[in-house]
Design a protein around this motif. Structure first.
Motif, PDB file in Angstrom:
ATOM      1  N   LEU A 178      -3.761   8.824  -9.102  1.00  0.00           N
ATOM      2  CA  LEU A 178      -3.433   7.780  -8.125  1.00  0.00           C
ATOM      3  C   LEU A 178      -4.598   7.540  -7.170  1.00  0.00           C
ATOM      4  CD1 LEU A 178       0.310   8.612  -7.340  1.00  0.00           C
ATOM      5  CD2 LEU A 178      -0.586   6.633  -8.563  1.00  0.00           C
ATOM      6  N   GLY A 179      -5.236   8.662  -6.764  1.00  0.00           N
ATOM      7  CA  GLY A 179      -6.397   8.565  -5.857  1.00  0.00           C
ATOM      8  C   GLY A 179      -7.524   7.786  -6.506  1.00  0.00           C
ATOM      9  N   PHE A 180      -7.724   8.138  -7.807  1.00  0.00           N
ATOM     10  CA  PHE A 180      -8.791   7.459  -8.550  1.00  0.00           C
ATOM     11  C   PHE A 180      -8.494   5.972  -8.635  1.00  0.00           C
ATOM     12  CE2 PHE A 180     -10.504   6.059 -12.745  1.00  0.00           C
ATOM     13  CZ  PHE A 180     -11.847   6.181 -12.442  1.00  0.00           C
ATOM     14  N   ARG A 181      -7.207   5.678  -8.962  1.00  0.00           N
ATOM     15  CA  ARG A 181      -6.796   4.270  -9.050  1.00  0.00           C
ATOM     16  C   ARG A 181      -7.010   3.571  -7.705  1.00  0.00           C
ATOM     17  NH1 ARG A 181      -3.054   2.292 -12.653  1.00  0.00           N
ATOM     18  NH2 ARG A 181      -3.253   0.418 -11.401  1.00  0.00           N
ATOM     19  N   TYR A 182      -6.626   4.313  -6.640  1.00  0.00           N
ATOM     20  CA  TYR A 182      -6.797   3.762  -5.299  1.00  0.00           C
ATOM     21  C   TYR A 182      -8.261   3.449  -5.032  1.00  0.00           C
ATOM     22  CZ  TYR A 182      -7.600   3.835  -0.293  1.00  0.00           C
ATOM     23  OH  TYR A 182      -8.053   3.531   0.958  1.00  0.00           O
ATOM     24  N   TRP A 183      -9.106   4.440  -5.429  1.00  0.00           N
ATOM     25  CA  TRP A 183     -10.543   4.269  -5.193  1.00  0.00           C
ATOM     26  C   TRP A 183     -11.070   3.037  -5.955  1.00  0.00           C
ATOM     27  CZ3 TRP A 183     -14.701   4.821  -8.702  1.00  0.00           C
ATOM     28  CH2 TRP A 183     -15.964   4.799  -8.112  1.00  0.00           C
ATOM     29  N   GLN A 184     -10.620   2.933  -7.224  1.00  0.00           N
ATOM     30  CA  GLN A 184     -11.045   1.793  -8.059  1.00  0.00           C
ATOM     31  C   GLN A 184     -10.629   0.473  -7.413  1.00  0.00           C
ATOM     32  OE1 GLN A 184      -9.360   2.520 -11.958  1.00  0.00           O
ATOM     33  NE2 GLN A 184     -11.422   2.608 -12.847  1.00  0.00           N
ATOM     34  N   GLU A 185      -9.327   0.463  -7.046  1.00  0.00           N
ATOM     35  CA  GLU A 185      -8.808  -0.778  -6.472  1.00  0.00           C
ATOM     36  C   GLU A 185      -9.497  -1.114  -5.153  1.00  0.00           C
ATOM     37  OE1 GLU A 185      -4.524  -1.050  -6.319  1.00  0.00           O
ATOM     38  OE2 GLU A 185      -4.365  -0.222  -8.362  1.00  0.00           O
ATOM     39  N   ARG A 186      -9.749   0.005  -4.405  1.00  0.00           N
ATOM     40  CA  ARG A 186     -10.437  -0.177  -3.124  1.00  0.00           C
ATOM     41  C   ARG A 186     -11.815  -0.811  -3.331  1.00  0.00           C
ATOM     42  NH1 ARG A 186      -8.478  -0.028   2.022  1.00  0.00           N
ATOM     43  NH2 ARG A 186     -10.170  -1.329   2.754  1.00  0.00           N
ATOM     44  N   GLN A 187     -12.507  -0.262  -4.362  1.00  0.00           N
ATOM     45  CA  GLN A 187     -13.837  -0.756  -4.701  1.00  0.00           C
ATOM     46  C   GLN A 187     -13.762  -2.242  -5.061  1.00  0.00           C
ATOM     47  OE1 GLN A 187     -16.288   0.761  -3.951  1.00  0.00           O
ATOM     48  NE2 GLN A 187     -16.875   2.536  -4.983  1.00  0.00           N
ATOM     49  N   VAL A 189      -2.672  16.309 -10.966  1.00  0.00           N
ATOM     50  CA  VAL A 189      -3.265  15.299 -11.855  1.00  0.00           C
ATOM     51  C   VAL A 189      -2.801  13.903 -11.444  1.00  0.00           C
ATOM     52  CG1 VAL A 189      -3.249  14.438 -14.234  1.00  0.00           C
ATOM     53  CG2 VAL A 189      -3.636  16.863 -13.785  1.00  0.00           C
ATOM     54  N   ALA A 190      -1.452  13.838 -11.166  1.00  0.00           N
ATOM     55  CA  ALA A 190      -0.911  12.529 -10.788  1.00  0.00           C
ATOM     56  C   ALA A 190      -1.572  12.038  -9.499  1.00  0.00           C
ATOM     57  CB  ALA A 190       0.599  12.650 -10.611  1.00  0.00           C
ATOM     58  N   THR A 191      -1.663  12.971  -8.515  1.00  0.00           N
ATOM     59  CA  THR A 191      -2.283  12.589  -7.245  1.00  0.00           C
ATOM     60  C   THR A 191      -3.724  12.153  -7.468  1.00  0.00           C
ATOM     61  OG1 THR A 191      -0.928  14.343  -6.317  1.00  0.00           O
ATOM     62  CG2 THR A 191      -2.550  13.347  -4.852  1.00  0.00           C
ATOM     63  N   GLY A 192      -4.437  12.909  -8.300  1.00  0.00           N
ATOM     64  CA  GLY A 192      -5.846  12.586  -8.598  1.00  0.00           C
ATOM     65  C   GLY A 192      -5.953  11.217  -9.244  1.00  0.00           C
ATOM     66  N   THR A 200       0.443  12.882   0.344  1.00  0.00           N
ATOM     67  CA  THR A 200       0.721  13.633  -0.893  1.00  0.00           C
ATOM     68  C   THR A 200      -0.309  14.732  -1.098  1.00  0.00           C
ATOM     69  OG1 THR A 200       1.485  11.541  -1.783  1.00  0.00           O
ATOM     70  CG2 THR A 200       1.244  13.349  -3.348  1.00  0.00           C
ATOM     71  N   ALA A 201      -1.576  14.351  -0.863  1.00  0.00           N
ATOM     72  CA  ALA A 201      -2.644  15.344  -1.045  1.00  0.00           C
ATOM     73  C   ALA A 201      -2.440  16.523  -0.112  1.00  0.00           C
ATOM     74  CB  ALA A 201      -3.992  14.682  -0.786  1.00  0.00           C
ATOM     75  N   VAL A 202      -2.055  16.162   1.158  1.00  0.00           N
ATOM     76  CA  VAL A 202      -1.832  17.257   2.123  1.00  0.00           C
ATOM     77  C   VAL A 202      -0.715  18.164   1.619  1.00  0.00           C
ATOM     78  CG1 VAL A 202      -0.955  17.748   4.440  1.00  0.00           C
ATOM     79  CG2 VAL A 202      -2.746  16.052   4.126  1.00  0.00           C
ATOM     80  N   ARG A 235      -1.083   2.779   0.740  1.00  0.00           N
ATOM     81  CA  ARG A 235      -1.126   3.730  -0.375  1.00  0.00           C
ATOM     82  C   ARG A 235      -2.033   4.900  -0.037  1.00  0.00           C
ATOM     83  NH1 ARG A 235      -3.077   2.353  -6.263  1.00  0.00           N
ATOM     84  NH2 ARG A 235      -2.233   0.319  -5.894  1.00  0.00           N
ATOM     85  N   LYS A 236      -3.111   4.556   0.681  1.00  0.00           N
ATOM     86  CA  LYS A 236      -4.059   5.603   1.068  1.00  0.00           C
ATOM     87  C   LYS A 236      -3.344   6.648   1.927  1.00  0.00           C
ATOM     88  CE  LYS A 236      -8.197   5.998   3.882  1.00  0.00           C
ATOM     89  NZ  LYS A 236      -9.065   5.164   4.712  1.00  0.00           N
ATOM     90  N   ALA A 237      -2.511   6.098   2.864  1.00  0.00           N
ATOM     91  CA  ALA A 237      -1.779   7.029   3.736  1.00  0.00           C
ATOM     92  C   ALA A 237      -0.870   7.932   2.904  1.00  0.00           C
ATOM     93  CB  ALA A 237      -0.959   6.220   4.745  1.00  0.00           C
ATOM     94  N   TRP A 238      -0.179   7.263   1.962  1.00  0.00           N
ATOM     95  CA  TRP A 238       0.700   8.043   1.071  1.00  0.00           C
ATOM     96  C   TRP A 238      -0.080   9.091   0.305  1.00  0.00           C
ATOM     97  CZ3 TRP A 238       5.458   9.118   1.051  1.00  0.00           C
ATOM     98  CH2 TRP A 238       6.388   8.236   1.579  1.00  0.00           C
ATOM     99  N   LEU A 239      -1.212   8.623  -0.209  1.00  0.00           N
ATOM    100  CA  LEU A 239      -2.038   9.543  -1.010  1.00  0.00           C
ATOM    101  C   LEU A 239      -2.498  10.725  -0.177  1.00  0.00           C
ATOM    102  CD1 LEU A 239      -4.193   7.228  -3.269  1.00  0.00           C
ATOM    103  CD2 LEU A 239      -2.727   9.117  -4.013  1.00  0.00           C
TER     104      LEU A 239
END
Ligand code: ADP
Length: 731
Positions: free
Chosen positions: A33-42, A28-31, A189-191, A182-186
């Motif tokens: 964070l990913g979602f946040r990353y996606w938002q921020e990326r957007q 959930v945390a990774t998701g 983490t996802a891996v 952060r993407k790399a971290w994500l």
């Protein structure tokens, strides 16, 4: 089995839930964070794009401004209208761009403000330029310069905005870089999460597979356990050792084994047809008891075994022991165990009858049944109903036999009896006398057997008692009758011996007379021969004594005196009798010989009784030999020490001897072969000898005639023998 299973899964469930929770949290945390990353990326992309558009617009604006400036400047310098061709359009597009720019930076208050200002400036400057252009023909040089200045202001505003935008861009690029990191971290983490999830899934899958395998194995085991149990139950049911039934609580019997069907006399067909029902199988008098059991079953699920009766198909009754249990709560079925008690009842009845028989036997055979404990205290006593003077029930319980009043036997006999009891030996006919309420003696003869428990420990005695008071009285009467008889026998024998006795008395008297005459003669001589007289007087004294003895002896034989024991020499007693019967022997031509052993111990007996025995035996021998016509008539009387440490007296004659067939009855009362005989002599001899602890018997003499023998115990043994044999008969 199921218990272990649930326990192991519970053991496992806790950490598993924890792992799943942690993993879920990570996912959930990774998701998130990913979602946040996606938002921020957007947002960053949008900003970047907008910045690019802003810069483009500013760039275009700058170009347009430059174009406008160039055109206007050309016109102003040349006043050539061709420079103004594009004017309308460019002006419009500058305005449009300025407005577009405003729209683009709407989110940035500073830029927005600048854009607004720029738009206004542009509009104002363009109007101003238009005015200059319109007035160009009249005023050129300074107007152109003014125009250029005003455009420089726009340019400077554009530059300001461009700088600001570039500054923003740098910031955006930095943020973009941060986002990249952060993407790399994500991704990493996802891996990891995926790897962990994959690992966990694999482990779970493996565990599940193992669990399933185990569960399957356990299920197989459980199944085989159930089957084994089932087989055992089946075996129990089919073994038909006890009856087993499955019933409904309302009474219908659904299943029954052969043993049960045998008990109640129904067959399997009756069972399948549903003809077996408790109500039908139970006699009316047992239904109430059944109802109680049913209530018990409903209440607690089991019924304690109880005895009842079933009605067989043929109407007869069978006693049974029945117990049962409901299968489980909520069902109305249960199992019942039924035991056929016919044999047991029969055995109980047989036992009861045997006990009754035994009781009857005891009642009629004995007067008392008793039991004592290891300390010889009475623990149980039963008295025959017929028994008079029985002690009150329980009066002697807890007391020993010697603690209850007794009169006989003496202390020494009790001591010996105690020795027997303490040695745990059986005993028979121990006789004792108790005081009866009327003051008389009550005689009891007691016998007992020691009892031992299964470990061989002595626990007490069990025995019977017989009241022998009547027997004792009868014995007493018999004894006195025997005494009478013996006395009569003595008198009769003396009668037989009259001639002999007369001779025995008259002979010393005659000798005395002759001796007296001789003494008178010796006294008349001159001088009187006093020595002779003295000698003769001595003989006279002896003869007088001899006559006196004979008379005294005869008096004793004739007298009815109570028995009196005295220490005596057997040889002396025999010689006295021989002397008395000498005349009789001589008269019958019998030669009496003696072989008397010397140094025999003294015996203790009643002299008169003993001599009566010897007298009877001598008379019998003389009479027997008297009948024989030829051969020597000899009577040999001998004494010897007995092998059993007493004395043995034998009388051997040369008469006709004894008929072997008569040996058995010789000593019986009234057995005689003589026409004038009474047949009491030998019987009296036996009772006298046995009363004194001796033994009497007869056999054949060699080479001819009869031999009679009797033994007498010695002094000390005589005492003991008398105790065993009871009081001496008053013969
Ligand atoms: P009785 O002399 O009155 O017959 P007894 O009891 O003295 O009674 O003897 C029983 C019988 O025993 C005699 O009748 C006789 O037959 C037998 N008897 C006793 N003594 C002798 C003996 N010495 N020899 C042969 N028979 C004997």
């Amino acid at each position: 089995m199921s218990v272990t299973l649930s326990q192991s899964s519970r053991w496992f469930a806790r950490p598993l839930a924890l792992v799943v929770a942690v993993l879920l949290t990570v996912v959930v945390a990774t998701g998130f964070l990913g979602f946040r990353y996606w938002q921020e990326r957007q947002a960053a992309d949008l900003l970047f794009e907008r910045g690019r558009q802003v810069l483009e617009t500013l760039d275009r604006l700058r170009t347009v401004i430059a174009d406008v400036e160039a055109q206007r400047r050309g016109y102003l310098l040349t006043l050539d209208p061709s420079y103004l061709k594009a004017y309308g359009v460019s002006d419009e597009s500058v305005r449009r761009d300025a407005q577009a720019l405003q729209a683009l930076v709407a989110s940035d208050p500073l830029q927005n403000h600048r854009a607004g200002h720029l738009a206004l400036t542009v509009a104002a400057k363009l109007r101003e330029i238009d005015d200059i252009v319109n007035t160009a023909r009249t005023s050129s040089g300074p107007a152109a310069l003014a125009m250029i200045r005003s455009l420089d202001e726009i340019r400077s505003q554009i530059d300001q905005m461009v700088d600001h935008e570039r500054f923003l861009r740098v910031d955006q690029e930095r943020r973009a870089e941060a986002l990249e990191r952060r993407k790399a971290w994500l991704i990493a983490t996802a891996v990891v999460v995926v790897a962990v999830l994959a690992g966990a899934a694999l482990a779970l899958a493996r565990f599940e597979a193992r669990r399933r395998r185990k569960a399957t194995e356990e299920n197989v085991q459980l199944q085989s356990d159930i089957e084994a149990r089932d087989r055992k139950i089946r075996r129990l049911v089919d073994a038909n050792i006890i009856g087993i039934i499955i019933w409904e609580v309302d009474g219908r019997i659904l299943e029954a084994n052969d043993e049960f069907l045998r008990m109640v006399g129904y067959d399997r067909e009756d069972l399948t047809a549903g003809r077996l029902h408790r109500t039908q199988l139970t006699p009316p008098d047992w239904r109430e008891r059944d109802a109680r059991t049913v209530a018990e079953l409903k209440r607690i699920g089991t019924a304690q075994p109880f005895e009842k009766e079933y009605l067989r198909k043929d109407g007869s009754r069978v006693p049974v022991l029945i117990g049962g249990a409901m299968f489980e709560e909520g069902t109305n079925q249960g199992v019942g165990f039924v035991l056929d008690l016919t044999e047991r009842k029969r055995a109980e009845e047989a036992l009861r009858q045997s006990e009754e028989r035994f009781r009857t036997l005891v009642q009629f055979s004995f007067d008392v049944y008793w039991e004592t404990d290891a300390q010889h205290r009475f623990v149980h006593q039963e008295f025959a109903e017929s028994l008079a003077d029985a002690p009150a029930w329980g009066a002697e319980i807890g007391r020993t036999r010697w603690e209850v009043p007794y009169l006989e036997p003496d202390a020494e006999a009790w001591r010996k009896h105690r020795e027997t009891l303490d040695a745990h030996l059986p005993f028979r006919d121990f006789e004792l006398a108790r005081p009866a309420p009327d003051g008389s003696k009550r005689y009891v003869s007691v016998s007992g057997l020691p009892m031992f428990d299964e470990r061989g420990r002595f626990v007490g005695y069990r025995g019977v008692g017989r009241h022998i008071t009547e027997r004792k009285r009868a014995e007493e009467a018999l004894r006195s009758a025997q005494a009478e008889l013996a006395h009569a026998n003595r008198v009769a024998t003396l009668g037989q011996l009259t001639a002999s006795v007369a001779h025995e008395v008259s002979q010393p008297i005659a000798a005395t007379v002759l001796n007296a005459q001789a003494a008178v003669r010796w006294l008349g001589a001159q001088p009187p021969n006093l020595g002779e007289v003295r000698q003769i007087l001595g003989q006279i004294t002896d003869d007088g004594k001899r006559a006196g003895d004979v008379i005294g002896w005869i008096r004793a034989l004739i007298k009815k005196a109570p028995p009196r024991k005295e220490s005596l020499e057997i040889n002396q007693a025999i010689l006295e009798v021989i002397a008395l019967t000498r005349g009789e022997a001589v008269q019958n031509g019998v030669w009496v010989r003696t072989q008397l052993a010397e140094g025999l111990p003294r015996i203790q007996a009643d002299r008169v009784q003993l001599q009566q025995v010897i007298l009877n035996l001598i008379i019998n021998a003389i009479e027997a030999m008297n009948g024989a016509s030829e051969g020597t008539r000899e009577l040999l009387i001998s004494t010897a020490a007995d092998a059993s440490n007493g004395v043995l007296v034998s009388l051997r004659d040369t008469g006709p001897g004894l008929d072997p067939a008569s040996l058995e009855h010789l000593f019986d009362a009234f057995y005689t072969t003589k026409s004038s005989g009474l047949g009491m002599g030998l019987s009296i001899c036996r009772s006298i000898i046995e009363a004194q602890g001796g033994r009497i018997w007869a056999d054949a003499n060699k080479p001819c005639g009869a031999a009679f023998h009797f033994t007498l115990p010695l002094e000390k043994e005589e005492t003991a023998a008398a105790e065993h044999a009871g009081p001496m008969p008053a013969v």
